[in-house]
Write an enzyme that holds these catalytic residues in place. Structure first.
Site, PDB file in Angstrom:
ATOM      1  N   PHE A   1       0.863  -1.174   0.000  1.00 16.30           N
ATOM      2  CA  PHE A   1       0.000   0.000   0.000  1.00 16.30           C
ATOM      3  C   PHE A   1       0.901   1.226   0.000  1.00 16.30           C
ATOM      4  CE2 PHE A   1      -2.827   3.170   1.927  1.00 16.30           C
ATOM      5  CZ  PHE A   1      -3.905   3.044   1.075  1.00 16.30           C
TER       6      PHE A   1
ATOM      7  N   ASP B   1       3.158  -4.548   8.726  1.00 11.97           N
ATOM      8  CA  ASP B   1       1.900  -3.813   8.606  1.00 11.97           C
ATOM      9  C   ASP B   1       0.787  -4.854   8.512  1.00 11.97           C
ATOM     10  OD1 ASP B   1      -0.398  -2.559   7.617  1.00 11.97           O
ATOM     11  OD2 ASP B   1       0.739  -1.088   6.477  1.00 11.97           O
TER      12      ASP B   1
ATOM     13  N   TYR C   1     -10.065  -0.309  11.222  1.00 16.32           N
ATOM     14  CA  TYR C   1     -11.374  -0.086  10.599  1.00 16.32           C
ATOM     15  C   TYR C   1     -11.708  -1.096   9.511  1.00 16.32           C
ATOM     16  CZ  TYR C   1      -8.184   2.861   7.805  1.00 16.32           C
ATOM     17  OH  TYR C   1      -7.127   3.345   7.090  1.00 16.32           O
ATOM     18  N   LYS C   2     -10.860  -2.088   9.323  1.00 22.34           N
ATOM     19  CA  LYS C   2     -11.162  -3.114   8.328  1.00 22.34           C
ATOM     20  C   LYS C   2     -11.790  -4.314   9.056  1.00 22.34           C
ATOM     21  CE  LYS C   2      -7.328  -1.475   5.449  1.00 22.34           C
ATOM     22  NZ  LYS C   2      -8.095  -0.767   4.413  1.00 22.34           N
TER      23      LYS C   2
ATOM     24  N   ARG D   1     -12.046  -5.836  -6.071  1.00 22.21           N
ATOM     25  CA  ARG D   1     -11.676  -6.427  -4.780  1.00 22.21           C
ATOM     26  C   ARG D   1     -12.932  -6.837  -4.024  1.00 22.21           C
ATOM     27  NH1 ARG D   1      -7.873  -3.196  -0.756  1.00 22.21           N
ATOM     28  NH2 ARG D   1      -9.819  -2.037  -0.594  1.00 22.21           N
TER      29      ARG D   1
END
Lengths: 394, 394
Positions: free
Chosen positions: A126, A195, A220-221, A369
């Site tokens: 990312f 990460d 938040y995922k 995705r």
């Protein structure tokens, strides 16, 4: 009723985690974007209302003490700890993932021995990790070496100070070999930073077991903390005394209310704190984490793999051959909790999927995705998503 | 009824801002700690509930676009701008004050010309500024020079890169000469960073008018954003092209969803952003700022001075002579919106004040702090607080 529909019903009936869905606010949409923003846990609205109306509105300043605001970063860190295989006292919550990547990488370089002046970073990760790594390198006098994950072992050497790796690739959903790469980094005498944004809450991480040095992740995922909820920082207990933060805010001081002009780092994970913690978002996250009471990450992982296996099977069954191509590894040991499908007109396809109640997301230029959160996604959702996809791309 | 009580009633009756109190959730407590945590604005609970239940719960990922989440940092920055005398497009909201001090100071040093390798910092300021300044100095190869505000002009020279100053001292409530010190820093060819935590929302700041380069501030004191609500960063428009952030997260990228491996800073104030914005806290702040619609900062300042004047007068009238001593400047041009009283047994005195419904705070070792938020504190509150203080210390 198709064979896949029947299979989905049977799989749902046998799903031990199926009951957890009731702990989330969901509707008729098939929500496969929990790898971007987790759905709302039902416990959150009431908790947030209490935090706003009673803790802030009525108790006001007293809540820093009486409502446990001040200690929230470490308390919630300890709540996340078992989900990533960490013993208590090693995680603090606060700041964004980007800010935590900066703290972790700079601290990692400072822990590394003399003569070590290279930071190795996954070039396919990312982007924010790469941008922040570049800044960390610039500010610590290091050279940045962006390489693909496969090239990491070959890039390690006597000059390697720190290595920043992503556990699951945000785009392809590929799961990297955390134990093996951690061991390789350690064999080279360097410090590793993982990460966990796309793995925590979806699969076992085993931070303590595998001797990870430092780790960061968002909440938040798969942890469903809400939009922009604070990230976390893991510092292995054996390294905490050497954790030298580039952001030594007053919350990381040994005596924060002493208001002393000289800085003295707090002991333990606390030294990863910086400024005043963001209480509304943090306590929403705390409520969201209650969903995990009694849930084993291993069971979540087993269901996650069953969901992605079944999705790939359904897509193969419903979509015209060659119309979409999975870029997510087929091997379980290389797969996170998402499936990425390459598709020429992916942007347009995702728009039409969303119109038909199947929400995933589009990653430029050509990737669809689909994230599978085992806590609330069922096999019927999976079958429906693949069926609608098949119709849309037909 | 004492003469001071009568005066308080008259002052309240003539107070043009008195009606604003109804826009806050308050009770019978005299709340003089708004300089630490502002009271709850009545608009906030409903807004937060909508953000949680509808924006997150029902719209989920769509809200990043449809509910304006993505643009919240700059939109709310523009809402704060007039309160600190800034034109639009120069402020972004996000991260803690400490993190923003780091961004601003490092960027300031990078803007400074060659041969400039000193950071001057107010040694009497809130400690986090000093700690972060030390880190910024260490990471940019600068020397840190902590001096008292009075010594700042004498400390400036050809080697000064950046100067970090606090507009109002957190402890004494002293208001520093922002126009004069800014001009002095500029005359020395250096870049100035102002910390507005204790002034924004209490008095006119005039960032644009006085040519301030960079500024940071929190939003949970006089702006009533809630516990740990995000801070903000001001970058004067003329300097934005040269703002080189040490925390170049993906939110500051010119094309954040391009997911490009190379970093390219966004134009404008946006390059002060870092990671994913903390939406719950940020939108609570946005609702809190609605209180300011139609309110002039000049009127707030006039009332603030009247409140602190009256408090000092009441304390003189009610407390035994010599029992408490004001360490807040008597001159209006040197006074913020708080009064700090030195008192030998300040910790114990504050405890008893709180028991009797007068909430200020204690700053080690011997200071009683009373903050006066003109939006919701009245003259009757002031008289009662001083009267109870007089009884407690009698």
């Amino acid at each position: 009723m198709s064979e896949l529909t029947v299979r989905a019903e049977k799989l749902d009936a046998a799903d031990e985690l199926a009951g957890l869905r009731a702990q989330f606010v969901l509707d008729e949409v098939v929500y496969l974007d929990g790898n971007s923003l987790g759905a709302l846990p039902a416990a959150v609205p009431g908790r947030v209302e209490d935090v706003v109306r009673r803790q802030w509105g009525a108790l006001r300043i007293r809540s820093w003490d009486e409502s446990g605001w001040w200690t929230a970063p470490e308390r919630i860190g300890d709540r996340i700890a078992p989900l990533v295989g960490a013993a208590a006292g090693q995680i603090v919550v606060g700041d964004s993932t980007s800010v935590n990547v900066f703290k972790a990488l700079v601290a990692a370089v400072r822990m590394a021995g003399p003569g070590r002046d290279e930071i190795v970073v996954d070039a396919t990760t990312f982007p924010t990790d790469g941008y922040i790594a570049e800044s960390a390198a610039r500010m610590t006098g290091c050279t940045l070496r962006p390489v693909t994950p496969a090239e990491v072992p070959g890039a390690l050497g006597e000059r390697t100070a720190a290595v920043l790796l992503n556990h699951v690739d945000y785009r392809t959903g590929r799961l990297h070999d955390l134990p093996g790469l951690t061991a390789a980094v350690h064999a080279a005498g360097a410090v590793v930073v993982w990460d966990l944004c796309h793995s925590a809450g979806a699969l076992p991480v085993g931070l303590d077991e595998h001797g990870v040095d430092l780790a960061v992740g968002c909440t938040y995922k798969y942890l469903n903390g809400g939009p922009g909820s604070p990230a976390y920082l893991y510092v292995r207990s054996a390294l905490q005394d050497r954790f030298d933060s580039p952001l030594p805010g007053w919350n990381s001081h040994a005596e924060p209310f002493g208001m002393r002009p000289d800085y003295e780092a707090a002991p333990g994970a606390l030294r990863g704190r910086v400024g005043t913690p963001d209480i509304l978002s943090m306590l929403a996250l705390e409520a969201a984490l209650e969903v995990w009471d009694g849930v084993s990450v291993e069971a979540v992982r087993a269901k996650s793999l069953a969901l992605t296996d079944f999705f790939l099977e359904c897509v193969a069954g419903y979509a015209p051959a060659g119309r979409v191509e999975s870029v997510t590894p087929a091997a379980h040991e290389e797969r996170g909790s998402q499936v990425a499908l390459r598709c020429e007109d992916a942007g347009d396809v995702m728009k039409r999927l969303i119109e038909r109640g199947v929400v995933g997301d589009f990653r430029s230029p050509d990737v669809l995705r689909f994230g599978f959160t085992p806590l609330y996604v069922g096999f019927g959702d999976v079958e429906r998503a693949a069926r609608v996809l098949g119709e849309v791309v037909a």
